[in-house]
Enzyme design. Structure first.
Site, PDB file in Angstrom:
ATOM      1  CG  ASP A  11      -1.912  -1.100   1.246  1.00  0.00           C
ATOM      2  OD1 ASP A  11      -2.432  -1.422   0.163  1.00  0.00           O
ATOM      3  OD2 ASP A  11      -2.208  -1.648   2.322  1.00  0.00           O
ATOM      4  CG  ASP A 130     -11.702  -2.011  -1.154  1.00  0.00           C
ATOM      5  OD1 ASP A 130     -11.016  -3.027  -1.354  1.00  0.00           O
ATOM      6  OD2 ASP A 130     -11.300  -0.857  -1.380  1.00  0.00           O
TER       7      ASP A 130
END
Length: 249
Positions: A11, A130
């Site tokens: 990330d 998500d």
């Protein structure tokens, strides 16, 4: 039997790898290029690189970091974050990525998935979903987990398969960074609803968590446990192999 894949996730924010909990409270974990090279050496099957603030900051993915990361590894690299157009997809693939991961833009512009898939092949297109549990159902969230689309996660998974996605990267926001284990329930529900591979993400904490999730998913993605040295990839693969999971050593 297809080998199950172990995929470290980078990330990236401001050119650095970060990790948080439930998509919040980000802590610096190092340089993406160095980490990618290290993980390949340790036995990773692929690397996922997510520019986690590109979409909410309304900017393009950091191409220089993508290019530098791609140049030091030979395993497949998937890149996501800030992808809004066919041109974005083309640039990311042109800078060395093997696949692109489309999340928010897939919800806001479904044509992007089908056009990209037609242009570059479904094997190059991953749709990231998500999800968050609300009551008894799971819903799709976009914009780095900040916006509830109100779309049912299973329905959306079926739709992206029809649109031409070659793979789904499924992240449980509820489990993200908690190290409490993957959300096996939603992973299994989606895995049974589609015929494309599922990469499960969110919640890896111990070696056993991977054994559980790989019964229902095709690949397991993790970040914090690898960045912090809690689990070493080769140790994990040896453990999985001993427990009957087909992995590439």
């Amino acid at each position: 039997m297809t080998s199950k894949r172990i995929i470290p996730c980078l990330d990236v924010k401001d050119g650095r790898v970060v990790k948080g909990v439930n998509f919040l409270n980000l802590v610096d974990k190092g340089d993406p290029v160095e980490l990618a090279a290290r993980y390949e050496e340790e036995g990773a099957d692929e690397i996922v690189f997510l520019d986690i603030t590109a979409t909410i900051e309304g900017r393009k993915t950091m191409m220089n970091v993508v290019k530098d990361t791609a140049s030091v590894i030979s395993i497949p690299l998937t890149v996501g974050g800030g992808i809004r157009s066919l041109d974005d997809v083309s640039k990311i693939l042109g800078n060395g990525a093997d696949k692109v991961s489309i999340n928010t833009a897939a919800v806001e512009n479904k044509d992007l998935v089908s056009i990209s898939s037609a242009e570059f092949g479904s094997q190059a297109i991953v749709v990231a979903i998500d999800v968050k549990r609300i009551g008894n159902d799971y819903y799709v969230f976009t914009r780095s987990g900040k916006y509830n689309t109100g779309i049912n996660a299973i329905s959306w998974a079926k739709e992206v398969e029809k649109l031409g996605a070659g793979e789904i990267l499924l992240t449980s926001i509820d489990r993200d960074g908690t190290r409490e284990g993957y959300d096996i329930e939603i992973t299994e529900l989606i895995s049974k609803s589609v015929n494309i591979p599922i990469i499960a993400s969110g919640g890896a904490g111990k070696i056993d968590d991977f054994l559980g999730i790989l019964k229902v998913a095709d690949a397991a993605l993790a970040a914090g446990v690898f960045h912090d040295g809690v689990i070493r990839i080769m140790d994990l693969k040896k453990y999985l192999g001993k427990n009957g999971v087909e992995v590439r050593m």
